[in-house]
Design an enzyme around this catalytic site. Structure first.
Site, PDB file in Angstrom:
ATOM      1  N   ALA A  79       0.770  -1.272  -0.028  1.00  0.00           N
ATOM      2  CA  ALA A  79       0.049  -0.071  -0.078  1.00  0.00           C
ATOM      3  C   ALA A  79       0.867   1.103  -0.016  1.00  0.00           C
ATOM      4  O   ALA A  79       0.473   2.436  -0.319  1.00  0.00           O
ATOM      5  CB  ALA A  79      -0.799   0.027   1.006  1.00  0.00           C
ATOM      6  N   CYS A  80       2.214   1.146   0.127  1.00  0.00           N
ATOM      7  CA  CYS A  80       3.251   2.227   0.367  1.00  0.00           C
ATOM      8  C   CYS A  80       3.624   2.767  -0.999  1.00  0.00           C
ATOM      9  O   CYS A  80       4.057   1.928  -1.806  1.00  0.00           O
ATOM     10  CB  CYS A  80       3.963   1.817   1.115  1.00  0.00           C
ATOM     11  SG  CYS A  80       5.730   2.895   1.274  1.00  0.00           S
ATOM     12  N   SER A  81       3.493   3.954  -1.552  1.00  0.00           N
ATOM     13  CA  SER A  81       3.689   4.570  -2.769  1.00  0.00           C
ATOM     14  C   SER A  81       5.279   4.385  -2.863  1.00  0.00           C
ATOM     15  O   SER A  81       5.842   4.029  -3.987  1.00  0.00           O
ATOM     16  CB  SER A  81       3.355   5.844  -3.063  1.00  0.00           C
ATOM     17  OG  SER A  81       4.034   6.661  -2.052  1.00  0.00           O
TER      18      SER A  81
END
Length: 120
Positions: free
Chosen positions: A8-10
């Site tokens: 979920a982390c860019s």
């Protein structure tokens, strides 16, 4: 090479995209599902040359619940910080890339990811 990511982390997605674009060989560890042990966290800290508070995401809700900002940042508190990271993996800064040469980097920038690739 291994990369600890939260999908979920860019920043994690960007690091993986760069590794793929460069044709790097690596293993993905989704550290929220495959939670590192305290010993694994100690080993990564040694490879990074950092202390546990250096890789702690203090803005996370759980950090506020635990009162991390008030915890001492000293050798005597190291185990308490490591236990918190192992018990609440969301607190671990990401992505962390461990290179084959025994080093590691927090790959939050393209430069850091390229540095890790250069180390194998």
């Amino acid at each position: 090479m291994e990369i600890w990511i939260n999908p979920a982390c860019s920043k994690c997605r960007s690091a993986v995209e760069l590794l793929d674009a460069e044709g790097a060989e690596y293993t993905v560890r989704r550290y929220l599902e495959d939670v590192p042990t305290e010993d694994e966290i100690r080993a990564v800290l040694e490879r990074l040359g950092l202390e546990p508070w250096d890789i702690t995401r203090t803005g996370e809700a759980v950090a506020k619940e635990l009162g991390l900002k008030d915890w001492p940042r000293e050798a005597g508190s190291r185990d308490k910080w490591i236990a918190a990271l192992a018990g609440h993996p969301k607190l671990i800064q990401r992505p962390i890339i461990t290179a084959d040469d025994g080093s590691a980097v927090v790959g939050r920038t393209a430069e850091a990811v390229r540095d890790a690739m250069g180390r194998g």
